[in-house]
Enzyme design. Structure first.
Site, short mmCIF file in Angstrom:
data_model
loop_
_atom_site.label_atom_id
_atom_site.label_comp_id
_atom_site.label_asym_id
_atom_site.label_seq_id
_atom_site.Cartn_x
_atom_site.Cartn_y
_atom_site.Cartn_z
CD GLU A 129 74.66 -19.70 56.55
OE1 GLU A 129 74.36 -19.01 55.56
OE2 GLU A 129 74.29 -19.42 57.69
CB ALA A 270 77.02 -12.57 63.49
CG MET A 271 76.09 -19.45 62.34
SD MET A 271 75.62 -19.23 60.62
CE MET A 271 74.22 -20.35 60.55
CD GLU A 272 71.58 -17.64 60.37
OE1 GLU A 272 71.20 -18.09 59.27
OE2 GLU A 272 72.62 -16.96 60.49
CG ASN A 273 74.73 -21.59 64.94
OD1 ASN A 273 74.88 -22.04 63.83
ND2 ASN A 273 75.68 -20.90 65.57
CG HIS A 305 70.70 -9.99 60.62
ND1 HIS A 305 70.17 -9.55 59.44
CD2 HIS A 305 71.32 -11.17 60.34
CE1 HIS A 305 70.45 -10.42 58.47
NE2 HIS A 305 71.15 -11.41 59.01
CD GLU A 306 73.28 -13.20 62.75
OE1 GLU A 306 72.67 -14.22 62.35
OE2 GLU A 306 74.01 -12.53 61.99
CG HIS A 309 68.64 -15.27 60.45
ND1 HIS A 309 68.11 -15.40 59.19
CD2 HIS A 309 69.85 -14.64 60.28
CE1 HIS A 309 68.93 -14.88 58.30
NE2 HIS A 309 69.98 -14.39 58.93
CD GLU A 328 71.63 -14.29 55.83
OE1 GLU A 328 71.39 -13.22 56.42
OE2 GLU A 328 72.09 -15.29 56.42
#
Length: 859
Positions: A129, A270-273, A305-306, A309, A328
Site C-alpha cells: 500500500e 502497521a499494515m492490514e494485509n 484496528h488492523e 480492516h 480508514e
C-alpha cells in the site's frame, strides 16, 4: 510514531503526474485469479506470475500491467510467446480475445526502500500500500482490481526458515539443496495492495480463537525469538477484537489462520494485509518493564484496528485512493468504539477529541488543509493524513449520531453484505445507512468535500413569560453541511430539556417550550460534531455546567473552557481571578460519583498550545506565564485534595488505570504548588513505582518541577534505564517537554549527550520533536528555539530526509505568532531554503511554508 495516520516512507511520485478524482474510469481488464511463485535469495528474487485476465466491458483497449524496476525474463499469453511493449512504468499487451492467461517471469533485487519486496535486517518483507505491488510483478496496481491469490514460496531453509503469506497454509516441505517451500491460498478476493510476504528467522506466540459458528482459527504473532514474551498483550487484544467484532457488527473471521508479524523498523507502522498483518515491533510489543497503561491501550487499539480492516477495508475495499477515508475513517471509528467498550467510554472520548484538536484541527487551519476526500494527488502516499483518518472517523461518528446505534448497526451490516468483494465509494456507505435507517443523508456527502473546521455560532434566547427558549445556530461553511449537535438546557433544578439539533442550513432556530427559568446551554455534548463552537457563556455559567452537566464530555469541556477563559484574561491583561476555577476543580475532586480517570482529565489544565489556538495571534511567553501561575495556584489551594488523590490505592491491572492517572496529575500539582515534601514524594514514587505508568508519571512531574530533588531523580532514572531504548527515549522527551524556563538551555545541550544520535529517528523525535512541541521553549523570544530546530533539520536532512521533513512543519506556522516571533521563525525557514544541498521533500515543505501555499495532496 503515532498510531494514526500510518507513517509512510518517502516514495518519489511519478514525474509530475497529477491524478484527479473526476478522471476515474473503471478498469479495462479484471483479474479474477493470480498464482505467484517466489524463488527467494538475499540478492535476487525471481517471481513467476500467472494471471487470468478478463475484458471488462465493450472495448478494444489493450491489457496494461503496471511495473516498476522489474527485469522481465519471459512473457507468455495462453502458453505462447506474445508481442508486447515494455516501458519504464509497465507492460502493454494487445489481446484479441476477451480472456487470457498471462504468465510473466521477473527478477527483482530486494533493496532497503520499503516498497514492494525489500530486505529488512535479513528478513524479506513486502509493503504494497499504496503502489508497491508493481515492484513485485506486472499487474494492474489499483484497488478496484480484486483477485483470489495462490502463493508458492521456495527459499534456502537456513536463511529463511519461516515462509509466510496471505490466507491459509495449504502445503509445504523440504526440497533438494537445503531448500524448502510453502504454499498459501487466499480464497477471498482482495486488491493487490493487501498482498503480503515475510520470510526469515522468526518465532511464534500461538493461540486459537473459536468463532461464533464454532470454527477454530489458528492465531500467531511472529517476531524475533527474544521478543516473544512482550507479544502476549497483543495476542490477547487480537482475541478480544475478534470477539467484539462478532458482537458489535456481526462480523466473523473468514479464514482458518490469522498471522501478525512484528518487525523492527517497519516504516509503514502497521499494515492490514489479508490474514498477514505486519507491524513495527515498537508499536505492538508491550514489555512489562516499560509498557505504561497508555502503551497497553495503544497496542490494543492498533491490533484491533488492523484486524477490523478485515471487513472495513479488505473484504469491502475502496474504489480508488481518493476513497481512503472509506476504509480508514470507518475503521478508526470502529477501533475507538472497541477501546471505549473495554475501558472508560468518557475518558476515551476525551482522549480522542484532544488528539483531534492537537493534530487535525491545526492541519485544517494550515497549508496542508484538504478535504477528507481530496480531489487530486500526486502521490497516493500523501493521502495518509490526520484529516483522512481522524476527521474521517468523526464523519462516521456523525452518521452514527444522526441515525442512532441500532440503525447504524443495520446499515453497517447492509453495507458489508451488499458490497462484499467489491471496491466502493463513500456514497455507497452513505446509501446503505440511508436505506437501513429510512433517513435521507444526501447532503452529508458535502462533509467529504469540505475543507477546514466549520465554525458554529450558538445564541440562546429566553422568554420567561412565554416559558420558551430559542437556540439560534449559524454555520460559516459553504455550502452548508449537516451538523448534528447534541444540546441540553440546564437550570437550578437540573436538566430542563435535551435534543439532537440538526443544523442543515446556514442558520436555524430550535425552540424549547416549557422553559420557565433561565437556562444554561450545554452544546456539542459528546463532541457530536467536529466543529468549533462559539457560544457566549459567563464564567458563572461554565462553573455551573462543570458541576451540573450530566454528559461527561460536556462537563470536561465546561471546565476546560473555564480554565481557558481565566488564562486568556491573564494573557490579554483583563485581570484574572482563579477562584471559580479552583472551586470547580475542588468540587470535581470531591465528587465520588466520578471515576478517577475522568477526574484526572477534568483537573488537567488545557495545553498551552490550545490556548494559543484561541488567540488571533498567539503570545507564547504570556501564555506560559499565566499557565504556570494558574497551575501553581491550583496546587496550593487544593493541596489536601491532591495529597488524598496521590495517596489513594490503585488496583492492579486495567482496573487501576484511572487511579494511576489521577495520582500523576496530583503529583504534578503538588510539585507546582511547592508542597513541603512534594519532591520527596516524587523521588519515592520514581524509585518505588510498581508500574511503568507510576514511574513515568513521577519522571514527567519531576522534569516539570523546580524541586531540589529533580537532578537526583533524572540521574537515577538515566542510570537505571539507559540500556532500555524505550525508557531512554522517555527520559529525553520528559526534559524536552518540560515546562521549566531553562529548557531552551538544556535541550540543545542534550544533543551532545552520549546516548543521543541524529541517526536514530525515534531518539531524534523524542528530543527534538518533543522540543518543537513545547510552546514556551520553542517560542523563546530570542529565537533560539527556532534556530535550534532549523540546525537539527539541516543536519538530519543529510542522514535521513524523511526524518528532517517530519521535524520541519512547526517552523511553517509563523503566521500564527505575534510579529517579533513570526519574523524570527520566518528567518530560519529562509535559512533552510537557502541551503544548496537539502532534500527535495524538505525544500518543497519549506517553500510552501514561506509562501503560505498549500502542501496538501494534489498541490
Amino acid at each position: 510514531m503515532v498510531k494514526h495516520p500510518k507513517s509512510t516512507p518517502a516514495i518519489p511520485p511519478s514525474a509530475a503526474r497529477l491524478v484527479r478524482r473526476e478522471d476515474y474510469r473503471t478498469p479495462d481488464w479484471l483479474v479474477p485469479e493470480i498464482a505467484l511463485d517466489f524463488d527467494l535469495a538475499p540478492d535476487r528474487v525471481r517471481v513467476r506470475a500467472r494471471i487470468e485476465v478478463r475484458r471488462n466491458g465493450d472495448h478494444r483497449a489493450p491489457l496494461r500491467l503496471d511495473g516498476d524496476g522489474l527485469k522481465l525474463v519471459s512473457l507468455k499469453v495462453d502458453g505462447k510467446a506474445a508481442s508486447h511493449k515494455l516501458d519504464r512504468n509497465g507492460l502493454t499487451i494487445r489481446l484479441g480475445a476477451d480472456s487470457a492467461t498471462v504468465e510473466t517471469l521477473v527478477e527483482i533485487v530486494p533493496g532497503a526502500e520499503q516498497s514492494g519486496l525489500f530486505d529488512l535486517g535479513g528478513l524479506l518483507c513486502t509493503q504494497c500500500e499504496p503502489e508497491g505491488f508493481r515492484r513485485i510483478t506486472f499487474f494492474p496496481d489499483r484497488p478496484d482490481v480484486l483477485a483470489r491469490y495462490r502463493i508458492r514460496i521456495a527459499a534456502d531453509k537456513a536463511l529463511y526458515p519461516i515462509l509466510l503469506s496471505n490466507g491459509d497454509p495449504v502445503g509445504g516441505g523440504d526440497i533438494d539443496g537445503g531448500r524448502h517451500w510453502a504454499e498459501w491460498n487466499d480464497s477471498v478476493s482482495k486488491p493487490c495492495y493487501l498482498f503480503a510476504l515475510v520470510a526469515g528467522a522468526l518465532a511464534a506466540n500461538r493461540d486459537r480463537f473459536t468463532t461464533r459458528s464454532g470454527k477454530e482459527v489458528d492465531l500467531a504473532i511472529w517476531t524475533r525469538a527474544p521478543d516473544l514474551a512482550p507479544t502476549a498483550h497483543a495476542l490477547a487484544s487480537l482475541k478480544a477484537a475478534m470477539a467484539w467484532d462478532e458482537t458489535a457488527y456481526g462480523r466473523e473471521y473468514d479464514l482458518d489462520a490469522f498471522n501478525i508479524v512484528a518487525l523492527p523498523s517497519f516504516a509503514f507502522g502497521a499494515m492490514e494485509n489479508k490474514g498477514l498483518a505486519i507491524f513495527d515491533s515498537g508499536l505492538i510489543l508491550a514489555n512489562p518493564e516499560s509498557a505504561t497503561d497508555a502503551d497497553l491501550d495503544s497496542v490494543g487499539a492498533l491490533v484491533a484496528h488492523e484486524y477490523f480492516h478485515n471487513w472495513s477495508g479488505n473484504r469491502v475495499t475502496c474504489r480508488d485512493w481518493f476513497e481512503l477515508a472509506l476504509k480508514e475513517g470507518f475503521t478508526v471509528f470502529r477501533d475507538q468504539q472497541f477501546s471505549a467498550d473495554r475501558g472508560s467510554a468518557a475518558v476515551k472520548r476525551i482522549e480522542d477529541v484532544r488528539a483531534l484538536r492537537a493534530a487535525q484541527f491545526p492541519e485544517d487551519a494550515g497549508p496542508r488543509a484538504h478535504p477528507v476526500r481530496p480531489e487530486s494527488y500526486r502521490d497516493p502516499a500523501d493521502l495518509h493524513t490526520s484529516t483522512v483518518y481522524a476527521k474521517g472517523a468523526e464523519l462516521v461518528r456523525m452518521i452514527h449520531t444522526i441515525v442512532g446505534p441500532e440503525d447504524f448497526r443495520a446499515g453497517a451490516e447492509l453495507y458489508f453484505d451488499r458490497h462484499d468483494g467489491q471496491a466502493v465509494t463513500c456514497e455507497d456507505f452513505i446509501a446503505a445507512m440511508e436505506e437501513a435507517s429510512g433517513r435521507g443523508l444526501g447532503d452529508f456527502v458535502h462533509w467529504y468535500a469540505q475543507v477546514g473546521t466549520p465554525r458554529v455560532r450558538a445564541t440562546l434566547g429566553h422568554d420567561a413569560d412565554a416559558k420558551r427558549a430559542v437556540l439560534t445556530l449559524e454555520q460559516d461553511t459553504s455550502p452548508p453541511v449537516p451538523i448534528p449537535l447534541r444540546v441540553a438546557l440546564f437550570g437550578e433544578g437540573g436538566k430542563l430539556a435535551e435534543r439532537l439539533a440538526m443544523l442543515e442550513g446556514a442558520r436555524q432556530d430550535f425552540v424549547f417550550e416549557g422553559i420557565g427559568e433561565r437556562p444554561v446551554l450545554s452544546i456539542n455534548r459528546g463532541f457530536s460534531a467536529p466543529v468549533l463552537i462559539e457560544a457566549p457563556r459567563s464564567a458563572a455559567d461554565l462553573a455551573f455546567l462543570s458541576a451540573q452537566d450530566d454528559d461527561p464530555f460536556a462537563r470536561w469541556e465546561a471546565v476546560q473552557n473555564a480554565m481557558a477563559a481565566t488564562l486568556l484574561d491573564a494573557v490579554e491583561g483583563r485581570g484574572s481571578d482563579p477562584a471559580s476555577v479552583i472551586e470547580a476543580v475542588g468540587r470535581i475532586l470531591e465528587d465520588r460519583r466520578l471515576e478517577p480517570g475522568l477526574v484526572a482529565e477534568m483537573a488537567r489544565l488545557p495545553s498551552q498550545s490550545s490556548i494559543g489556538d484561541r488567540m488571533a495571534l498567539a503570545d507564547p511567553g504570556a501564555i506560559h506565564l499565566a499557565w504556570r501561575r494558574l497551575r501553581a495556584e491550583l496546587g496550593r489551594a487544593l493541596e489536601p485534595a491532591w495529597r488524598a488523590a496521590h495517596g489513594a490505592v490503585a488496583a492492579a491491572g486495567p482496573d487501576g488505570k484511572g487511579a494511576r492517572q489521577l495520582r500523576s496529575v496530583a503529583l504534578d500539582y503538588l510539585l507546582a504548588g511547592g508542597g513541603r515534601d512534594a519532591g520527596a514524594l516524587a523521588l519515592g514514587q520514581l524509585a518505588g513505582a510498581e508500574t511503568p505508568t507510576d514511574r513515568e508519571g513521577a519522571l514527567r512531574a519531576l522534569a516539570d518541577s523546580d524541586a531540589r530533588e529533580r537532578p537526583e531523580g533524572l540521574a537515577a532514572y538515566h542510570r537505571n534505564h539507559r540500556h532500555h531504548p524505550v525508557l531512554l527515549d522517555r527520559w529525553f522527551s520528559a526534559q524536552a517537554l518540560s515546562v521549566r524556563d531553562d529548557v531552551i538551555e538544556t535541550a540543545p545541550r542534550l544533543l551532545a549527550h552520549p546516548d543521543f544520535t541524529l541517526a536514530h529517528p525515534t531518539r531524534l523525535g523524542a528530543l527534538v520533536g518533543a522540543f518543537a512541541a513545547n510552546p514556551h521553549a520553542f517560542h523563546d523570544p530570542s529565537g533560539r528555539g527556532y534556530r535550534f530546530l532549523a540546525d537539527v533539520v539541516l543536519a538530519a536532512d543529510r542522514l535521513n530526509p524523511r526524518a528532517s521533513a517530519g521535524l520541519a512543519p512547526p517552523l511553517t506556522r509563523w503566521r500564527r505568532l505575534e510579529p517579533a516571533r513570526a519574523a524570527l521563525m520566518k528567518a530560519e525557514l529562509e535559512r533552510i531554503h537557502a541551503a544548496t544541498t537539502i532534500s527535495d521533500a524538505l525544500r518543497v515543505l519549506v517553500s510552501h511554508g514561506l509562501a503560505g501555499t498549500s502542501t496538501a495532496p494534489g498541490d
